[in-house]
Design a protein around this motif. Structure first.
Motif, PDB file in Angstrom:
ATOM      1  N   MET A  80     -20.708 -17.422   6.202  1.00  0.00           N
ATOM      2  CA  MET A  80     -19.354 -16.896   6.407  1.00  0.00           C
ATOM      3  C   MET A  80     -19.357 -15.965   7.622  1.00  0.00           C
ATOM      4  SD  MET A  80     -17.181 -17.790   3.859  1.00  0.00           S
ATOM      5  CE  MET A  80     -15.972 -16.544   3.723  1.00  0.00           C
ATOM      6  N   ALA A  81     -18.292 -16.032   8.332  1.00  0.00           N
ATOM      7  CA  ALA A  81     -18.165 -15.124   9.456  1.00  0.00           C
ATOM      8  C   ALA A  81     -17.937 -13.703   8.953  1.00  0.00           C
ATOM      9  CB  ALA A  81     -16.974 -15.549  10.297  1.00  0.00           C
ATOM     10  N   ASP A  82     -18.467 -12.744   9.661  1.00  0.00           N
ATOM     11  CA  ASP A  82     -18.299 -11.377   9.182  1.00  0.00           C
ATOM     12  C   ASP A  82     -17.130 -10.673   9.870  1.00  0.00           C
ATOM     13  OD1 ASP A  82     -20.920  -9.723  11.080  1.00  0.00           O
ATOM     14  OD2 ASP A  82     -19.316 -11.055  11.681  1.00  0.00           O
ATOM     15  N   ASP A  83     -16.345 -11.431  10.594  1.00  0.00           N
ATOM     16  CA  ASP A  83     -15.187 -10.845  11.269  1.00  0.00           C
ATOM     17  C   ASP A  83     -14.092 -10.610  10.235  1.00  0.00           C
ATOM     18  OD1 ASP A  83     -13.227 -11.761  14.186  1.00  0.00           O
ATOM     19  OD2 ASP A  83     -13.312  -9.981  12.963  1.00  0.00           O
ATOM     20  N   SER A  84     -13.848  -9.375   9.929  1.00  0.00           N
ATOM     21  CA  SER A  84     -12.966  -9.099   8.798  1.00  0.00           C
ATOM     22  C   SER A  84     -11.769  -8.259   9.207  1.00  0.00           C
ATOM     23  CB  SER A  84     -13.755  -8.380   7.725  1.00  0.00           C
ATOM     24  OG  SER A  84     -14.339  -7.241   8.285  1.00  0.00           O
ATOM     25  N   HIS A  85     -11.364  -8.322  10.448  1.00  0.00           N
ATOM     26  CA  HIS A  85     -10.253  -7.492  10.904  1.00  0.00           C
ATOM     27  C   HIS A  85      -8.952  -7.936  10.275  1.00  0.00           C
ATOM     28  CE1 HIS A  85     -12.717  -5.387  13.698  1.00  0.00           C
ATOM     29  NE2 HIS A  85     -13.140  -6.513  14.214  1.00  0.00           N
ATOM     30  N   ILE A  86      -8.144  -6.961   9.976  1.00  0.00           N
ATOM     31  CA  ILE A  86      -6.807  -7.234   9.463  1.00  0.00           C
ATOM     32  C   ILE A  86      -5.822  -6.769  10.531  1.00  0.00           C
ATOM     33  CG2 ILE A  86      -5.098  -6.448   7.786  1.00  0.00           C
ATOM     34  CD1 ILE A  86      -7.226  -6.485   5.706  1.00  0.00           C
ATOM     35  N   ARG A  87      -4.864  -7.630  10.784  1.00  0.00           N
ATOM     36  CA  ARG A  87      -3.864  -7.247  11.777  1.00  0.00           C
ATOM     37  C   ARG A  87      -2.593  -6.795  11.077  1.00  0.00           C
ATOM     38  NH1 ARG A  87      -3.170 -12.209  15.354  1.00  0.00           N
ATOM     39  NH2 ARG A  87      -3.856 -13.233  13.459  1.00  0.00           N
ATOM     40  N   ILE A  88      -2.050  -5.711  11.536  1.00  0.00           N
ATOM     41  CA  ILE A  88      -0.783  -5.207  10.987  1.00  0.00           C
ATOM     42  C   ILE A  88       0.243  -5.322  12.103  1.00  0.00           C
ATOM     43  CG2 ILE A  88       0.381  -3.242   9.924  1.00  0.00           C
ATOM     44  CD1 ILE A  88      -2.566  -2.315   9.245  1.00  0.00           C
ATOM     45  N   ILE A  89       1.197  -6.194  11.891  1.00  0.00           N
ATOM     46  CA  ILE A  89       2.142  -6.517  12.978  1.00  0.00           C
ATOM     47  C   ILE A  89       3.518  -5.959  12.650  1.00  0.00           C
ATOM     48  CG2 ILE A  89       3.222  -8.436  14.246  1.00  0.00           C
ATOM     49  CD1 ILE A  89       0.357  -9.555  12.568  1.00  0.00           C
ATOM     50  N   PRO A  90       4.069  -5.156  13.559  1.00  0.00           N
ATOM     51  CA  PRO A  90       5.450  -4.699  13.337  1.00  0.00           C
ATOM     52  C   PRO A  90       6.415  -5.868  13.479  1.00  0.00           C
ATOM     53  CG  PRO A  90       4.452  -3.619  15.247  1.00  0.00           C
ATOM     54  CD  PRO A  90       3.493  -4.654  14.798  1.00  0.00           C
ATOM     55  N   LEU A  91       7.315  -5.990  12.525  1.00  0.00           N
ATOM     56  CA  LEU A  91       8.276  -7.096  12.553  1.00  0.00           C
ATOM     57  C   LEU A  91       9.500  -6.666  13.352  1.00  0.00           C
ATOM     58  CD1 LEU A  91       7.940  -8.319   8.857  1.00  0.00           C
ATOM     59  CD2 LEU A  91       7.017  -9.399  10.900  1.00  0.00           C
ATOM     60  N   LEU A  92       9.454  -6.969  14.646  1.00  0.00           N
ATOM     61  CA  LEU A  92      10.560  -6.622  15.540  1.00  0.00           C
ATOM     62  C   LEU A  92      11.136  -7.902  16.120  1.00  0.00           C
ATOM     63  CD1 LEU A  92       8.737  -3.729  17.439  1.00  0.00           C
ATOM     64  CD2 LEU A  92      10.323  -3.504  15.531  1.00  0.00           C
ATOM     65  N   CYS A  93      12.437  -7.958  16.214  1.00  0.00           N
ATOM     66  CA  CYS A  93      13.096  -9.165  16.721  1.00  0.00           C
ATOM     67  C   CYS A  93      12.645  -9.419  18.167  1.00  0.00           C
ATOM     68  CB  CYS A  93      14.607  -8.994  16.659  1.00  0.00           C
ATOM     69  SG  CYS A  93      15.491 -10.366  17.410  1.00  0.00           S
ATOM     70  N   PRO A  94      12.142 -10.625  18.475  1.00  0.00           N
ATOM     71  CA  PRO A  94      11.701 -10.909  19.851  1.00  0.00           C
ATOM     72  C   PRO A  94      12.864 -10.884  20.846  1.00  0.00           C
ATOM     73  CG  PRO A  94      10.872 -12.555  18.317  1.00  0.00           C
ATOM     74  CD  PRO A  94      11.879 -11.733  17.577  1.00  0.00           C
ATOM     75  N   GLU A  95      14.097 -11.041  20.337  1.00  0.00           N
ATOM     76  CA  GLU A  95      15.262 -11.075  21.230  1.00  0.00           C
ATOM     77  C   GLU A  95      15.814  -9.673  21.524  1.00  0.00           C
ATOM     78  OE1 GLU A  95      16.501 -13.990  22.533  1.00  0.00           O
ATOM     79  OE2 GLU A  95      14.762 -14.977  21.614  1.00  0.00           O
ATOM     80  N   CYS A  96      16.082  -8.896  20.451  1.00  0.00           N
ATOM     81  CA  CYS A  96      16.743  -7.595  20.654  1.00  0.00           C
ATOM     82  C   CYS A  96      15.832  -6.409  20.368  1.00  0.00           C
ATOM     83  CB  CYS A  96      18.002  -7.504  19.787  1.00  0.00           C
ATOM     84  SG  CYS A  96      17.658  -7.446  18.018  1.00  0.00           S
ATOM     85  N   GLY A  97      14.675  -6.641  19.743  1.00  0.00           N
ATOM     86  CA  GLY A  97      13.727  -5.557  19.503  1.00  0.00           C
ATOM     87  C   GLY A  97      14.013  -4.740  18.259  1.00  0.00           C
ATOM     88  N   ASN A  98      15.061  -5.100  17.520  1.00  0.00           N
ATOM     89  CA  ASN A  98      15.368  -4.355  16.290  1.00  0.00           C
ATOM     90  C   ASN A  98      14.347  -4.689  15.204  1.00  0.00           C
ATOM     91  OD1 ASN A  98      17.564  -3.101  17.320  1.00  0.00           O
ATOM     92  ND2 ASN A  98      19.059  -4.512  16.441  1.00  0.00           N
ATOM     93  N   SER A  99      14.143  -3.727  14.289  1.00  0.00           N
ATOM     94  CA  SER A  99      13.246  -3.971  13.169  1.00  0.00           C
ATOM     95  C   SER A  99      13.887  -4.986  12.224  1.00  0.00           C
ATOM     96  CB  SER A  99      12.969  -2.668  12.430  1.00  0.00           C
ATOM     97  OG  SER A  99      12.109  -2.910  11.351  1.00  0.00           O
ATOM     98  N   LEU A 100      13.078  -5.957  11.759  1.00  0.00           N
ATOM     99  CA  LEU A 100      13.601  -7.008  10.888  1.00  0.00           C
ATOM    100  C   LEU A 100      13.293  -6.654   9.448  1.00  0.00           C
ATOM    101  CD1 LEU A 100      12.215 -10.013  12.966  1.00  0.00           C
ATOM    102  CD2 LEU A 100      14.539  -9.113  13.015  1.00  0.00           C
ATOM    103  N   PRO A 101      14.292  -6.498   8.616  1.00  0.00           N
ATOM    104  CA  PRO A 101      14.005  -6.169   7.211  1.00  0.00           C
ATOM    105  C   PRO A 101      13.252  -7.315   6.536  1.00  0.00           C
ATOM    106  CG  PRO A 101      16.344  -6.640   7.517  1.00  0.00           C
ATOM    107  CD  PRO A 101      15.730  -6.647   8.878  1.00  0.00           C
ATOM    108  N   ALA A 102      12.204  -6.961   5.787  1.00  0.00           N
ATOM    109  CA  ALA A 102      11.384  -7.995   5.144  1.00  0.00           C
ATOM    110  C   ALA A 102      10.979  -7.535   3.757  1.00  0.00           C
ATOM    111  CB  ALA A 102      10.136  -8.284   5.981  1.00  0.00           C
ATOM    112  N   GLY A 103      11.111  -8.431   2.789  1.00  0.00           N
ATOM    113  CA  GLY A 103      10.637  -8.165   1.432  1.00  0.00           C
ATOM    114  C   GLY A 103       9.123  -8.338   1.383  1.00  0.00           C
ATOM    115  N   GLU A 104       8.528  -7.967   0.237  1.00  0.00           N
ATOM    116  CA  GLU A 104       7.064  -8.005   0.109  1.00  0.00           C
ATOM    117  C   GLU A 104       6.474  -9.387   0.365  1.00  0.00           C
ATOM    118  OE1 GLU A 104       5.871  -6.621  -3.718  1.00  0.00           O
ATOM    119  OE2 GLU A 104       5.799  -4.544  -3.081  1.00  0.00           O
ATOM    120  N   ASP A 105       7.179 -10.419  -0.090  1.00  0.00           N
ATOM    121  CA  ASP A 105       6.601 -11.769  -0.038  1.00  0.00           C
ATOM    122  C   ASP A 105       7.318 -12.695   0.940  1.00  0.00           C
ATOM    123  OD1 ASP A 105       4.765 -11.045  -1.974  1.00  0.00           O
ATOM    124  OD2 ASP A 105       6.131 -11.524  -3.604  1.00  0.00           O
ATOM    125  N   ASP A 106       8.223 -12.161   1.724  1.00  0.00           N
ATOM    126  CA  ASP A 106       9.016 -13.009   2.616  1.00  0.00           C
ATOM    127  C   ASP A 106       8.144 -13.694   3.675  1.00  0.00           C
ATOM    128  OD1 ASP A 106      11.061 -11.958   1.193  1.00  0.00           O
ATOM    129  OD2 ASP A 106      12.146 -11.090   2.887  1.00  0.00           O
TER     130      ASP A 106
END
Lengths: 324, 208
Positions: B1-27
């Motif tokens: 198994m690869a030992d690369d275990s990084h987790i990425r945390i990505i802000p959900l911002l609209c690529p068009e207007c830059g506003n934050s996109l509301p998101a539920g836990e499982d969306d």
């Protein structure tokens, strides 16, 4: 695995820490109100539970566990700690929806009431035509299984600790500097197979044939590493390994010296018996010796070393105690 | 198994207007209210997704993946809506004009309160084969989309088999010969009226 496990992560926008529920895809930073998506490598997020015991405390807990494991207190006092290593053991956590179908063919027993020529009624059972059943399956699954060989440490589940404590995002490099981090030896595909096998329902009585097809949908897969302390004791020339839970201090697995037994009665009784036989008559003494040797060699084998240890080794150590 | 275990945390911002996109836990799909666009979160990236809203009144819109399908059985291949109706054991009334083209599989993209209801919703809509005439207004309330198109494909066989007549499904040879193929899926929302916890679609006379 409990669905209530949460991890503390930092918002990349404002840097504030906040709780993130394990198994969720997204979270919301309470400080800057930014929605965040959490993505692991190849869809697998890695977390770990931080240890709550340091090495001295783990040793204290291990020594406490000795009494409960039935170790002789005098032996326990003489045990010396040789080393201790903090290890992180990986577990798969899988949440998904299992969908599919199952087809069954069952044998049917038909009961018929028959009346003989004398008018007596009786019930006769005979085999009827087989019945076929089809059912659609759709059920959620929350599955956890060790991603390493669990026999090495005696740890089988992490549900309770995980429900109470916060998870942390795994930084393999940083964690490796202070502990031994085990990589999973069991792949995600095998964990999926196990989860599917665990979700299969038992077949009803009388099933002749069965066909089923199950698949996982909408899966959330994570690797969670759990802390354990691997300690070693030495007693005499022997080294004894012990594995202690790094969260609650419970001894998970260990081997200890067996209890010490002092055998005084048996050799003393033999010597007294032989001496008293010689006092009665030398011939009776010789006969008693021959009788004793015959019994001893038949039970313990014809080894002179065994005979010597029977009289000389009055203090005997029983077999090692295995725990877990 | 690869030992690369990084987790990425990505802000959900609209690529068009830059506003934050509301998101539920499982969306898996998020919406930008400003730009009226939908984005799918794929491996840490926001990919634009087309979303059609079927016309009609309703309190809540339920999202469905709609996949054209073909079924192969020991009895032959099912390629059209009339052939699918035969497979499902439905009697053709001839009162409504049949849609041309391949039959469509409807797989719920949201989570229902119970999993049997999830299969039932897909089964009822697939049996109905409603026309996909988009044109509804931008809805204010859409149930969270938690299943991706790949999940819909995985669930597809179960839902398709749920539409088939019970007598056919008892036949082992039929099941052994049963296979289905799906075309490219699209995401649609269908309006339902909330009647005290039960969802009702008056146009399709559908209640779940």
């Amino acid at each position: 695995m409990s669905s209530g496990m949460s991890a503390v992560i930092s918002c990349p926008q404002c840097g504030s820490p906040f709780d993130f529920r394990e198994g969720s895809r997204n979270g919301l930073c309470p400080s800057c109100r930014t929605s965040l998506a959490v993505c692991g490598e190849a869809g697998v997020a890695r977390f770990y539970l931080e240890e709550r015991l340091d090495l001295p405390r783990a040793r204290v807990e291990a020594r406490k566990s000795l009494a409960a494991a039935g170790v002789d207190p005098r032996v326990a006092e003489k045990l010396r700690f040789e080393g201790g290593e903090l290890c992180f053991l990986p577990f798969w956590s899988l949440r998904a929806l299992v969908t599919g179908w199952r087809w069954l063919e069952k044998e049917v027993v038909v009961r018929e009431e028959v009346v003989d020529e004398n008018g007596c009624k009786s019930v006769v059972e005979r085999r009827g035509p087989n019945e076929q059943h089809f059912e659609t399956i759709a059920s959620p699954i929350d599955y956890s299984s060790p991603a390493f060989d669990p026999t090495a440490c005696g740890l089988r589940g992490i549900a309770l600790a995980g429900a109470v404590l916060s998870l942390k995002l795994m930084d393999h490099e940083a964690l490796s500097q202070c502990a031994t981090v085990f990589d999973p030896v069991k792949g995600a595909a095998l964990a999926r197979q196990e989860a599917l096998a665990a979700s299969k329902k038992s077949r009803p009585v009388g099933t002749l044939r069965c066909m089923e097809r199950l698949v996982l949908c909408g899966e959330r897969l994570a690797l969670i590493s759990y802390p354990v302390w691997r300690l070693t004791f030495s007693a005499g020339e022997r080294i004894y390994p012990v594995v202690v839970d790094g969260i609650n201090g419970r001894m998970l697995k260990g081997r200890f010296p067996g209890p010490v037994v002092v055998r005084l009665w048996q050799p003393m009784a033999v010597i007294l018996l032989l001496l008293s036989a010689y006092f009665v008559h030398p011939a009776a003494g010789s006969g008693a010796v021959m009788l004793f040797l015959g019994w001893f060699f038949s039970v313990h084998g014809t080894s002179l070393a065994e005979l010597a240890s029977f009289f000389a080794l009055l203090v005997e150590r029983k077999e090692d105690i295995e725990h877990g | 198994m690869a030992d690369d275990s990084h987790i990425r945390i990505i802000p959900l911002l609209c690529p068009e207007c830059g506003n934050s996109l509301p998101a539920g836990e499982d969306d898996v799909i998020v919406f930008c209210a400003t730009c009226d666009l939908a984005f799918e979160i794929e491996a840490g990236k926001l990919v634009r997704r087309e979303l059609a809203h079927l016309a009609g009144p309703g309190d809540v819109r339920l999202p469905f993946w709609v996949l054209p399908f073909r079924v192969a059985t020991g009895e032959g291949e099912v390629r059209t809506v009339p052939e699918f109706r035969l497979l499902a054991g439905m009697v053709a009334t001839g009162t409504t004009a049949e849609r041309t083209g391949p039959p469509l599989l409807f797989v719920p993209a949201c989570m229902f309160p119970s999993t049997p209801l999830h299969v039932r919703a897909g089964r009822l809509l697939t049996l109905q084969q409603p026309p996909l005439a988009a044109g509804g207004p931008r809805p204010s309330r859409i149930a969270p989309i938690v299943f991706r198109e790949a999940d819909a494909r995985t669930m597809g066989e179960s839902i398709l088999l749920a539409t088939v007549t019970a007598e056919r499904k008892k036949n082992r040879l039929f099941l052994e010969g049963f296979s289905c193929r799906f075309g490219k899926g699209r995401l649609v929302t269908i309006p339902f009226a909330d009647r005290g916890g039960r969802l009702y679609h008056p146009g399709m006379n559908l209640e779940m």
